[in-house]
Design a protein around this motif. Structure first.
Motif, PDB file in Angstrom:
ATOM      1  N   TYR A  13     -19.824  34.521 -21.993  1.00  0.00           N
ATOM      2  CA  TYR A  13     -19.479  33.403 -21.221  1.00  0.00           C
ATOM      3  C   TYR A  13     -18.104  33.783 -20.405  1.00  0.00           C
ATOM      4  O   TYR A  13     -17.616  34.354 -20.756  1.00  0.00           O
ATOM      5  CB  TYR A  13     -19.358  32.160 -22.276  1.00  0.00           C
ATOM      6  N   GLU A  14     -18.240  32.899 -19.279  1.00  0.00           N
ATOM      7  CA  GLU A  14     -16.955  33.209 -18.212  1.00  0.00           C
ATOM      8  C   GLU A  14     -16.114  31.952 -18.295  1.00  0.00           C
ATOM      9  O   GLU A  14     -16.658  30.782 -18.196  1.00  0.00           O
ATOM     10  CB  GLU A  14     -17.616  33.271 -16.994  1.00  0.00           C
ATOM     11  N   VAL A  15     -14.806  32.060 -18.499  1.00  0.00           N
ATOM     12  CA  VAL A  15     -13.891  31.031 -18.288  1.00  0.00           C
ATOM     13  C   VAL A  15     -13.103  31.081 -17.110  1.00  0.00           C
ATOM     14  O   VAL A  15     -12.563  32.146 -16.526  1.00  0.00           O
ATOM     15  CB  VAL A  15     -12.919  31.381 -19.529  1.00  0.00           C
ATOM     16  N   HIS A  16     -13.110  29.996 -16.395  1.00  0.00           N
ATOM     17  CA  HIS A  16     -12.366  29.739 -15.167  1.00  0.00           C
ATOM     18  C   HIS A  16     -11.021  28.833 -15.295  1.00  0.00           C
ATOM     19  O   HIS A  16     -10.778  28.462 -16.303  1.00  0.00           O
ATOM     20  CB  HIS A  16     -13.287  29.172 -14.076  1.00  0.00           C
ATOM     21  N   ILE A  17     -10.176  29.334 -14.149  1.00  0.00           N
ATOM     22  CA  ILE A  17      -8.947  28.163 -14.289  1.00  0.00           C
ATOM     23  C   ILE A  17      -9.373  26.977 -13.974  1.00  0.00           C
ATOM     24  O   ILE A  17     -10.377  26.418 -13.393  1.00  0.00           O
ATOM     25  CB  ILE A  17      -8.148  28.532 -12.789  1.00  0.00           C
ATOM     26  N   SER A  18      -8.709  26.105 -14.721  1.00  0.00           N
ATOM     27  CA  SER A  18      -9.104  24.736 -14.610  1.00  0.00           C
ATOM     28  C   SER A  18      -9.376  23.957 -13.146  1.00  0.00           C
ATOM     29  O   SER A  18      -8.832  24.246 -12.212  1.00  0.00           O
ATOM     30  CB  SER A  18      -7.879  23.832 -15.327  1.00  0.00           C
ATOM     31  N   ASP A  19     -10.342  23.192 -13.236  1.00  0.00           N
ATOM     32  CA  ASP A  19     -10.864  22.426 -12.088  1.00  0.00           C
ATOM     33  C   ASP A  19     -10.576  21.042 -12.053  1.00  0.00           C
ATOM     34  O   ASP A  19     -10.745  20.213 -13.084  1.00  0.00           O
ATOM     35  CB  ASP A  19     -12.390  22.596 -11.826  1.00  0.00           C
ATOM     36  N   ASP A  34     -10.413  17.644 -20.754  1.00  0.00           N
ATOM     37  CA  ASP A  34     -11.203  18.192 -22.158  1.00  0.00           C
ATOM     38  C   ASP A  34     -12.404  19.012 -22.125  1.00  0.00           C
ATOM     39  O   ASP A  34     -13.153  19.110 -23.177  1.00  0.00           O
ATOM     40  CB  ASP A  34     -11.148  17.063 -23.171  1.00  0.00           C
ATOM     41  N   VAL A  35     -12.800  19.118 -20.704  1.00  0.00           N
ATOM     42  CA  VAL A  35     -14.108  19.819 -20.547  1.00  0.00           C
ATOM     43  C   VAL A  35     -13.909  21.217 -20.432  1.00  0.00           C
ATOM     44  O   VAL A  35     -13.002  21.514 -19.334  1.00  0.00           O
ATOM     45  CB  VAL A  35     -14.943  19.205 -19.339  1.00  0.00           C
ATOM     46  N   PRO A  36     -14.268  22.174 -21.277  1.00  0.00           N
ATOM     47  CA  PRO A  36     -14.135  23.563 -21.092  1.00  0.00           C
ATOM     48  C   PRO A  36     -14.916  24.136 -19.835  1.00  0.00           C
ATOM     49  O   PRO A  36     -16.200  23.720 -19.752  1.00  0.00           O
ATOM     50  CB  PRO A  36     -14.579  23.968 -22.222  1.00  0.00           C
ATOM     51  N   LEU A  37     -14.184  24.780 -19.061  1.00  0.00           N
ATOM     52  CA  LEU A  37     -14.845  25.450 -17.789  1.00  0.00           C
ATOM     53  C   LEU A  37     -15.443  26.736 -18.282  1.00  0.00           C
ATOM     54  O   LEU A  37     -14.863  27.811 -17.894  1.00  0.00           O
ATOM     55  CB  LEU A  37     -13.855  25.658 -16.715  1.00  0.00           C
ATOM     56  N   PRO A  86     -20.438  23.939 -16.669  1.00  0.00           N
ATOM     57  CA  PRO A  86     -20.165  22.862 -15.799  1.00  0.00           C
ATOM     58  C   PRO A  86     -20.043  23.333 -14.490  1.00  0.00           C
ATOM     59  O   PRO A  86     -19.898  24.259 -13.908  1.00  0.00           O
ATOM     60  CB  PRO A  86     -18.699  22.525 -16.201  1.00  0.00           C
ATOM     61  N   LYS A  87     -20.611  22.580 -13.538  1.00  0.00           N
ATOM     62  CA  LYS A  87     -20.716  22.547 -11.991  1.00  0.00           C
ATOM     63  C   LYS A  87     -21.568  23.699 -11.739  1.00  0.00           C
ATOM     64  O   LYS A  87     -21.423  24.137 -10.775  1.00  0.00           O
ATOM     65  CB  LYS A  87     -19.470  22.812 -11.604  1.00  0.00           C
ATOM     66  N   SER A 127     -22.047  22.309 -26.162  1.00  0.00           N
ATOM     67  CA  SER A 127     -20.746  23.013 -25.824  1.00  0.00           C
ATOM     68  C   SER A 127     -20.745  23.369 -24.475  1.00  0.00           C
ATOM     69  O   SER A 127     -19.567  23.307 -23.943  1.00  0.00           O
ATOM     70  CB  SER A 127     -20.711  24.053 -26.994  1.00  0.00           C
ATOM     71  N   ALA A 128     -21.968  23.740 -23.945  1.00  0.00           N
ATOM     72  CA  ALA A 128     -21.756  24.539 -22.459  1.00  0.00           C
ATOM     73  C   ALA A 128     -22.072  23.332 -21.532  1.00  0.00           C
ATOM     74  O   ALA A 128     -21.739  23.700 -20.264  1.00  0.00           O
ATOM     75  CB  ALA A 128     -22.768  25.368 -22.304  1.00  0.00           C
ATOM     76  N   GLN A 129     -22.320  22.166 -21.727  1.00  0.00           N
ATOM     77  CA  GLN A 129     -22.630  21.037 -20.937  1.00  0.00           C
ATOM     78  C   GLN A 129     -23.880  21.450 -19.935  1.00  0.00           C
ATOM     79  O   GLN A 129     -23.531  21.394 -18.670  1.00  0.00           O
ATOM     80  CB  GLN A 129     -21.484  20.644 -20.102  1.00  0.00           C
TER      81      GLN A 129
END
Length: 498
Positions: A394-400, A406-409, A429-430, A495-497
């Motif tokens: 999974y890939e974590v991005h800078i906050s949007d 509280d939604v993990p990117l 997300p997105k 968890s991944a939305q």
């Protein structure tokens, strides 16, 4: 005389319409001119002129009262058509169509109307679309050979696909699929299984059936990429006959010792000959073994030169990657069927330095190093006989700012198993969720994941069978990557939305 004069009058007031005898050919995206001419030649400025297709209205172009009328024009032709008015005085009313599309292909009718008299002609337009150069690559081993795939898009009408070897001999496709996109253009995929390791190059050509124009691509199939008997099996197959001969020789010598003394000299000569034969066969077996080992080294060297094009030999592929420092949380892995409340408590008590468990997403892998932001890494996971799991990254991005805090990117790219079914899943997300069914004949017990950050490639291999399972290649990384493995794929959606 009066009757003859009336016939002359009809001839003078009548007319005919002529179009080209052959179809007009136009390239996709270019311009086309459809000619249409009054016969005998005369002015058509006072006439009603209509270019249309299947029905009179709406039409491709309408000319009335000395000018073009847009009220009845078809939407798809607005802004793309024009009547050649500089020649209308001579009865020539050619239609110019700009920015030719696939949907423009077919019949057009040119209608002249003068009072109660009307005549028309039919003009055929053939649209030709030359697609992209074929993309040819190896996809894996199949039926004792290498499976090669050829694909190309942007063709019109439906193209022809042909495989050939180096000598020009035509080869039949194993499979061929053609699909049509929203613009009416054709995309083609054809596969071929090559079992002859001496073939060298194979060529894929895609041809437009109307113009005969074609685009060609070739691929070189290195002989070492073809499946072969293991060197150790080959050496063993050569050694066993030698051992058998040794046993036969020993038994024969024992039997000969009981013969009469007058045959002693002859027996000793035979024994000496047999010993020489055994030594010679041992030498031959040793040379064969050394040759096989040298061939293995040569094949491996060729593989290392062009390993990205071959989805083969995961053991050799590991040498191009660094081993990732990961730990599997076995206590959570074995508690997957326990009470959900106990499972949650266990997860909270476990110290996990990776970001994947901060939200309690059930990740069973701990990354004991910094996140992946560059380089090539691999790690292995024993999936065992588990019926349901999800494995990947999974890939974590800078906050949007557009999402709640509280939604993990996190963007997931995983291979998922549910019962006997497998699928490749992309979600987050997105992100537009995507899933691709994956056909696996034998359930993998141990899977190795290869991550190439710069090439944006994530590949899964079955280590037991040594075969390629699936690759995410149409991706682009921009954040930090972490390994991911969990035991209940049903939890991934929340968890991944996705």
């Amino acid at each position: 005389m009066e009757k003859k004069g009336a016939m002359d009058s009809v001839q003078l007031s009548g007319f005919a319409v002529k179009g080209p005898l052959e179809p007009v050919v136009a390239l996709l995206g270019g311009d086309a001119t459809l000619p249409c001419q009054l016969s005998p030649e005369q002015s058509a400025t006072h006439m009603d002129i209509r270019w249309y297709r299947a029905q009179l209205s709406p039409a491709v172009l309408v000319y009335q009262n000395g000018q073009e009328q847009g009220g009845e024009q078809m939407l798809e032709y607005r802004g793309r058509t024009e009547l050649a008015q500089d020649t209308i005085g001579t009865g020539s009313v050619s239609l110019l169509i700009e920015q030719i599309r696939a949907s423009d292909n077919g019949q057009y009718r040119c209608l002249f109307k003068d009072g109660d008299i009307s005549q028309e002609a039919i003009v055929e337009l053939n649209v030709i679309g030359l697609g992209s150069a074929p993309h040819v690559h190896m996809t894996g081993l199949e039926n004792g050979g290498i499976r090669v795939l050829c694909s190309s898009g942007g063709w019109f009408p439906k193209p022809k696909v042909q495989w050939e070897d180096m000598t020009g001999v035509k080869l039949p496709s194993l499979s061929e699929y053609q699909t049509q996109d929203g613009d009416g253009l054709f995309h083609v995929e054809a596969s071929l299984v090559v079992t002859d390791s001496s073939m060298g190059n194979v060529t894929c050509s895609i041809q437009n059936p109307l113009s005969g124009q074609e685009k060609v691509s070739a691929i070189f199939l290195p002989e070492p990429f073809f499946p072969r008997m293991s060197p150790w099996k080959a050496a063993l197959a050569g050694t066993l006959p030698v051992l058998g001969l040794l046993l036969i020789g020993t038994s024969y010598i024992g039997w000969r010792e009981h013969q009469a003394k007058h045959r002693e000299i002859k027996k000793r000569k035979q024994e000496a000959a047999e010993r020489d034969q055994v030594k010679n066969e041992k030498r031959i077996a040793l040379v064969a073994k050394e040759t096989l080992e040298a061939d293995l080294v040569r094949r491996k060297a060729l593989y290392n030169e062009d390993w990205k094009k071959a989805q083969l030999y995961p053991d050799w592929r590991k040498e191009q990657f660094q081993p990732a420092l990961v730990t599997l949380k076995h206590e959570n892995f074995h508690q997957n069927n326990s009470d959900p409340e106990e499972k949650e408590n266990c997860s909270k008590e476990t110290h996990d330095i990776s970001l994947s468990n901060k939200k309690g997403d059930g990740n069973l892998i701990i990354l004991n190093q910094k996140s992946f932001t560059s380089g090539r890494y691999f790690w292995e996971v024993d999936t065992g006989d588990t019926d349901e799991w999800a494995l990947g990254i999974y890939e974590v991005h800078i906050s949007d700012n557009e999402l709640p805090k509280d939604v993990p990117l996190k963007k997931f790219r995983v291979l998922e198993k549910k019962g006997c079914n497998y699928r490749a899943l992309t979600c987050g997300p997105k992100v537009i969720s995507q899933e691709v069914p994956v056909l696996i004949e034998k359930f993998p017990q141990k899977i190795v994941i290869f991550l190439d950050y710069e090439d944006s490639d994530i590949s899964f291999y079955d280590m037991t069978e040594g075969t390629h399972i699936f690759s995410f290649t149409q991706v682009s990384f921009s954040g930090s990557l972490y390994p991911y493995f969990k035991h209940n794929p049903m939890e991934l959606s929340s968890s991944a939305q996705c």
